[in-house]
Design an enzyme around this catalytic site. Structure first.
Site, PDB file in Angstrom:
ATOM      1  N   HIS A 159      -0.834   9.549  -3.058  1.00 58.11           N
ATOM      2  CA  HIS A 159      -1.728   8.543  -2.435  1.00 58.11           C
ATOM      3  C   HIS A 159      -3.169   9.080  -2.350  1.00 58.11           C
ATOM      4  CE1 HIS A 159      -3.128   5.660   0.568  1.00 58.11           C
ATOM      5  NE2 HIS A 159      -1.931   5.147   0.749  1.00 58.11           N
ATOM      6  N   GLU A 262      -3.542   5.597  -6.798  1.00 61.57           N
ATOM      7  CA  GLU A 262      -2.290   6.282  -6.520  1.00 61.57           C
ATOM      8  C   GLU A 262      -1.309   6.135  -7.684  1.00 61.57           C
ATOM      9  OE1 GLU A 262      -0.930   4.673  -2.714  1.00 61.57           O
ATOM     10  OE2 GLU A 262      -2.979   4.051  -2.328  1.00 61.57           O
TER      11      GLU A 262
HETATM   12  O1  TA6 Z   1      -1.195   2.561  -0.639  1.00 65.97           O
HETATM   13  C1  TA6 Z   1      -1.778   1.492   0.007  1.00 65.97           C
HETATM   14  C2  TA6 Z   1      -1.227   1.396   1.419  1.00 65.97           C
HETATM   15  O2  TA6 Z   1       0.164   1.233   1.368  1.00 65.97           O
HETATM   16  C3  TA6 Z   1      -1.944   0.259   2.154  1.00 65.97           C
HETATM   17  O3  TA6 Z   1      -1.152  -0.866   2.311  1.00 65.97           O
HETATM   18  C4  TA6 Z   1      -2.449   0.896   3.424  1.00 65.97           C
HETATM   19  O4  TA6 Z   1      -1.766   0.568   4.543  1.00 65.97           O
HETATM   20  C5  TA6 Z   1      -2.475   2.362   3.064  1.00 65.97           C
HETATM   21  O5  TA6 Z   1      -1.472   2.598   2.132  1.00 65.97           O
HETATM   22  C6  TA6 Z   1      -2.573   3.420   4.147  1.00 65.97           C
HETATM   23  O6  TA6 Z   1      -1.394   3.627   4.783  1.00 65.97           O
HETATM   24  P1  TA6 Z   1      -1.313   4.649   5.993  1.00 65.97           P
HETATM   25  O7  TA6 Z   1       0.085   4.500   6.508  1.00 65.97           O
HETATM   26  O8  TA6 Z   1      -1.597   6.003   5.448  1.00 65.97           O
HETATM   27  O9  TA6 Z   1      -2.368   4.218   6.984  1.00 65.97           O
END
Ligand code: TA6
Length: 290
Positions: A159, A262
């Site tokens: 991510h 990602e």
């Molecule tokens: O990868 C995108 C995502 O799934 C978004 O929907 C957003 O919520 C982000 O990740 C961040 O997630 P987190 O749980 O790290 O705040």
């Protein structure tokens, strides 16, 4: 430990590895198995964004760098009470090896194995490892090995929060004509027509993707090349103005300073791994100055 690598007490007292070789420097949190900084030699700006408001606390995810979403991406479809993006990013990993490679690169391997606490939320035996190679490129390989006697299914993502000069001016190339699921609009399916530009909340799971992308950053005067293998998806996320202000571990203007690109196997792109089998997802990042 080779001279290039130092074990330090990082923010929140968490154990970090600081890497410095002739080609680049990097900072890796052993907690969460998370790269937090990568700077090729001579490059003023970090490739990674880490929020000033990030939690550096056991049990919480660190907002920035390369969090590892595993063994599920997003919500756990079997139990929405489980933590979003799995437990790897909230777990204590260990260092399995540190080596200096021919040519001056540094290789660090981190691992996470199943335990009583992982069995409580995911009842499988596994060996998860992250190989990080710090050099002209940053190379990350996430390997999942099934150590049990029944198959299991995962989704996963690296991510990565890329540090950018101004998110409203960047472009992501390489996903033109790819389909995506638009999470910001109830997962409606859309076809990307041109280069990706950020103009509002962006939360997309691209499907059937190409494996060579470019993040064009006119303010930092650089392109970041992203290559990958083992992934069926690429996720692109920027929370934009309102969400950035709502998220406790982001500052209200942080949406301008990062874009997440990602490498992932997400949504319906599940990966089934048989007993004794291993599955690898790999990505490499390099900076091209303009
Ligand atoms: O990868 C995108 C995502 O799934 C978004 O929907 C957003 O919520 C982000 O990740 C961040 O997630 P987190 O749980 O790290 O705040």
């Amino acid at each position: 430990m080779p001279d290039q690598v130092e074990l330090i007490k990082g923010k929140g007292g968490l154990p970090f590895l600081k890497v410095n070789n002739t080609k680049a420097s990097a900072l890796i949190s052993i907690y969460a198995g998370q790269v937090l900084s990568y700077k090729p030699e001579g490059e003023a700006e970090d490739v990674m964004f880490v929020s000033e408001n990030a939690y550096f606390q056991e049990g919480k995810a660190i907002k920035g760098g390369v969090p590892i979403c595993w063994p599920w991406f997003g919500a756990d479809i079997t139990d929405p009470e489980h933590p979003d993006h799995g437990f790897a990013r909230n777990s204590n990993w260990t260092v399995s090896s540190v080596d200096m490679l021919a040519g001056g690169n540094t290789r660090i391997k981190l691992e996470l194995v199943d335990s009583e606490s992982t069995h409580k939320i995911w009842p499988y035996k596994f060996y998860l490892s992250l190989e990080v190679i710090v050099g002209d490129k940053l190379s990350l390989e996430l390997s999942t090995c099934n150590k049990g006697d029944q198959p299991f299914t995962i989704t996963e993502a690296l991510h990565t929060y890329f540090n950018v000069g101004d998110a409203t001016q960047v472009e992501v190339l390489g996903l033109e004509h790819a389909e995506y699921l638009n999470k910001a609009e109830n997962y409606v399916e859309v076809c990307q027509v041109a280069a990706i530009a950020l103009t509002s909340e962006t939360d997309r799971i691209y499907t059937d993707v190409k494996h060579d992308l470019t993040l064009v950053d006119p303010v930092f005067n650089r392109n970041i090349k992203i290559s990958s293998s083992g992934n069926k998806n690429v996720v692109v996320w920027n929370p934009w103005i309102e969400r950035s202000a709502e998220i406790s571990d982001l500052d209200r203007d942080d949406y301008k300073h990062f874009v997440c690109i990602e490498i992932a196997n997400a949504a319906s792109s599940t990966v089934e791994i048989s007993p004794g089998e291993e599955y690898k997802m790999l990505t490499k990042y390099s900076v091209i100055k303009k």
